[in-house]
Design an enzyme around this catalytic site. Structure first.
Site, PDB file in Angstrom:
ATOM      1  N   ASP A   1      38.150  40.664  39.958  1.00  0.00           N
ATOM      2  CA  ASP A   1      39.210  40.964  38.558  1.00  0.00           C
ATOM      3  C   ASP A   1      39.460  42.463  39.320  1.00  0.00           C
ATOM      4  O   ASP A   1      39.876  43.712  38.926  1.00  0.00           O
ATOM      5  CB  ASP A   1      38.559  41.396  37.163  1.00  0.00           C
ATOM      6  CG  ASP A   1      38.361  40.883  36.544  1.00  0.00           C
ATOM      7  OD1 ASP A   1      36.900  40.463  35.915  1.00  0.00           O
ATOM      8  OD2 ASP A   1      39.060  39.264  37.209  1.00  0.00           O
TER       9      ASP A   1
ATOM     10  N   HIS B   1      43.690  39.152  32.480  1.00  0.00           N
ATOM     11  CA  HIS B   1      42.213  40.109  32.468  1.00  0.00           C
ATOM     12  C   HIS B   1      41.884  40.804  30.892  1.00  0.00           C
ATOM     13  O   HIS B   1      42.814  41.418  30.329  1.00  0.00           O
ATOM     14  CB  HIS B   1      41.108  40.317  32.870  1.00  0.00           C
ATOM     15  CG  HIS B   1      40.353  41.421  32.833  1.00  0.00           C
ATOM     16  ND1 HIS B   1      39.095  40.966  33.206  1.00  0.00           N
ATOM     17  CD2 HIS B   1      39.800  42.726  33.522  1.00  0.00           C
ATOM     18  CE1 HIS B   1      37.921  41.464  33.241  1.00  0.00           C
ATOM     19  NE2 HIS B   1      38.256  43.040  32.907  1.00  0.00           N
TER      20      HIS B   1
ATOM     21  N   MET C   1      35.789  31.194  33.399  1.00  0.00           N
ATOM     22  CA  MET C   1      34.791  32.055  33.589  1.00  0.00           C
ATOM     23  C   MET C   1      33.700  31.417  34.388  1.00  0.00           C
ATOM     24  O   MET C   1      32.901  31.440  34.350  1.00  0.00           O
ATOM     25  CB  MET C   1      34.116  31.755  32.139  1.00  0.00           C
ATOM     26  CG  MET C   1      35.417  31.699  30.954  1.00  0.00           C
ATOM     27  SD  MET C   1      36.104  33.733  30.914  1.00  0.00           S
ATOM     28  CE  MET C   1      34.597  35.042  30.117  1.00  0.00           C
TER      29      MET C   1
ATOM     30  N   THR D   1      41.951  37.852  43.958  1.00  0.00           N
ATOM     31  CA  THR D   1      41.587  37.943  45.151  1.00  0.00           C
ATOM     32  C   THR D   1      39.634  37.834  44.922  1.00  0.00           C
ATOM     33  O   THR D   1      38.985  37.896  44.540  1.00  0.00           O
ATOM     34  CB  THR D   1      41.851  39.594  45.496  1.00  0.00           C
ATOM     35  OG1 THR D   1      40.729  40.333  44.674  1.00  0.00           O
ATOM     36  CG2 THR D   1      42.832  39.546  45.846  1.00  0.00           C
TER      37      THR D   1
ATOM     38  N   ASN E   1      45.362  35.843  36.760  1.00  0.00           N
ATOM     39  CA  ASN E   1      44.260  36.283  36.018  1.00  0.00           C
ATOM     40  C   ASN E   1      44.897  36.845  34.858  1.00  0.00           C
ATOM     41  O   ASN E   1      45.073  37.614  35.209  1.00  0.00           O
ATOM     42  CB  ASN E   1      42.742  35.957  36.482  1.00  0.00           C
ATOM     43  CG  ASN E   1      42.367  36.858  35.919  1.00  0.00           C
ATOM     44  OD1 ASN E   1      42.080  35.253  34.797  1.00  0.00           O
ATOM     45  ND2 ASN E   1      41.292  37.588  35.176  1.00  0.00           N
TER      46      ASN E   1
ATOM     47  N   SER F   1      45.280  42.504  30.734  1.00  0.00           N
ATOM     48  CA  SER F   1      45.604  43.072  32.796  1.00  0.00           C
ATOM     49  C   SER F   1      46.122  41.334  33.030  1.00  0.00           C
ATOM     50  O   SER F   1      45.190  40.907  33.142  1.00  0.00           O
ATOM     51  CB  SER F   1      44.932  43.615  33.100  1.00  0.00           C
ATOM     52  OG  SER F   1      44.711  45.030  32.803  1.00  0.00           O
TER      53      SER F   1
ATOM     54  N   GLU G   1      37.578  40.134  45.131  1.00  0.00           N
ATOM     55  CA  GLU G   1      36.947  40.830  44.774  1.00  0.00           C
ATOM     56  C   GLU G   1      37.262  40.880  43.423  1.00  0.00           C
ATOM     57  O   GLU G   1      38.030  40.772  42.580  1.00  0.00           O
ATOM     58  CB  GLU G   1      37.368  42.841  44.808  1.00  0.00           C
ATOM     59  CG  GLU G   1      36.339  43.647  44.003  1.00  0.00           C
ATOM     60  CD  GLU G   1      37.907  45.116  44.451  1.00  0.00           C
ATOM     61  OE1 GLU G   1      38.990  45.377  45.235  1.00  0.00           O
ATOM     62  OE2 GLU G   1      37.660  46.182  43.855  1.00  0.00           O
TER      63      GLU G   1
ATOM     64  N   ARG H   1      27.389  27.352  44.574  1.00  0.00           N
ATOM     65  CA  ARG H   1      29.218  27.830  43.712  1.00  0.00           C
ATOM     66  C   ARG H   1      30.858  27.396  45.043  1.00  0.00           C
ATOM     67  O   ARG H   1      31.300  27.036  44.127  1.00  0.00           O
ATOM     68  CB  ARG H   1      29.257  29.228  43.972  1.00  0.00           C
ATOM     69  CG  ARG H   1      30.706  29.633  42.839  1.00  0.00           C
ATOM     70  CD  ARG H   1      30.273  31.079  42.901  1.00  0.00           C
ATOM     71  NE  ARG H   1      29.458  31.973  41.709  1.00  0.00           N
ATOM     72  CZ  ARG H   1      29.692  31.717  40.743  1.00  0.00           C
ATOM     73  NH1 ARG H   1      30.348  31.436  40.011  1.00  0.00           N
ATOM     74  NH2 ARG H   1      27.979  31.802  40.131  1.00  0.00           N
TER      75      ARG H   1
END
Ligand SMILES: Nc1nc2c(c(=O)[nH]1)N[C@@H](CN(C=O)c1ccc(C(=O)N[C@@H](CCC(=O)O)C(=O)O)cc1)CN2
Ligand SMILES: NCC(=O)N[C@@H]1O[C@H](COP(=O)([O-])[O-])[C@@H](O)[C@H]1O
Length: 214
Positions: free
Chosen positions: A149, A113, A94, A145, A111, A140, A147, A69
């Site tokens: 979402d 969401h 995704m 970041t 993003n 939203s 973390e 990744r």
């Protein structure tokens, strides 16, 4: 003084209806942006067709060609950086992104969401909201970041959950609101009215105590 058009790169993985909304808003003059690149991790992403039809350069990078990744994300963001965007928009992208790849883009990547964050980060949000018996659902737009979402939210839009709703009916009804929400957030960023600072999200020079409602 009118700010220079915001250079926007959009990352997708599928249908691309949010991308289509940005393309339409740009074409109508509602958004003072330049859509400079559409990138996808999936060669078959339908949204790539929309980008091509709109004359927007596309980039497809298949994760299968990278060992892990971190290596994939490093290459993806190196190629995005070559297009010199002011803003990166994740619109149905995704993949969970590697922290090191994200670090240089803090405050310049958002993003959309499909939940009322901080509720339901991750996947299957409509199913989870229904299972919880929520009366309200929504979407939203947040700064991205490491973390998942968990980044600071700029704005949200709410819909009522109706009797008989299924994950699909909820997703379909919410998607139309998402398009409005995303275009509004990109417009605020293009107008330089919204920004992420070290202590939170600022709008018109004031720290937001709570996310904006669209
Ligand atoms: N580090 C971050 N990466 C990403 C964020 C973020 O806030 N921080 N937002 C997501 C978008 N997203 C939900 O809005 C999301 C996307 C993907 C996944 C996920 O679990 N993906 C799996 C693969 C799933 C699939 O291929 O269908 C994975 O990457 O292993 C969760 C949430 C974008 N990235
Ligand atoms: N976790 C990310 C996520 O689930 N994003 C969601 O994927 C859909 C993409 O639709 P689109 O491709 O038609 O814009 C949108 O509903 C977006 O909120």
């Amino acid at each position: 003084m009118t700010p220079t058009p915001l250079r926007v790169a959009v990352l997708i993985s599928g249908r691309g209806s949010n991308l289509q909304a940005l393309i339409a808003a740009r074409r109508s003059g509602e958004l003072a942006i330049e859509l400079i690149l559409v990138a996808s991790n999936r060669p078959a992403a339908e949204g790539l067709r929309h980008a091509e039809a709109a004359g927007i350069p596309t980039l497809v990078l298949d994760p299968a060609a990278w060992p892990d990744r971190a290596a994939y994300d490093a290459e993806l963001f190196a190629r995005i950086a070559a297009a010199a965007p002011d803003l990166i928009v994740l619109a149905g992208f995704m993949r969970v992104l590697d922290a090191a790849a994200l670090a240089p883009w803090a405050g310049r990547i958002i993003n959309i969401h499909p939940s009322l964050l901080p509720k339901y980060p991750g996947l299957h949000t409509h199913k989870r909201a229904l299972a919880a018996g929520d009366a309200l659902h929504g979407a939203s737009v947040h700064f991205v970041t490491a973390e998942l979402d968990g980044g600071p939210v700029l704005a949200r839009t709410e819909i009522a959950i109706e009797p008989g709703d299924t994950p699909d009916s909820l997703a379909q009804r919410l998607l139309l609101r998402e398009h409005v929400l995303l275009c509004q957030c990109v417009q605020w960023l293009a107008q330089r009215r919204a920004e992420l600072r070290a202590d939170g999200v600022y709008f018109d020079g004031r720290l937001l105590a709570q996310s904006l409602q669209v």
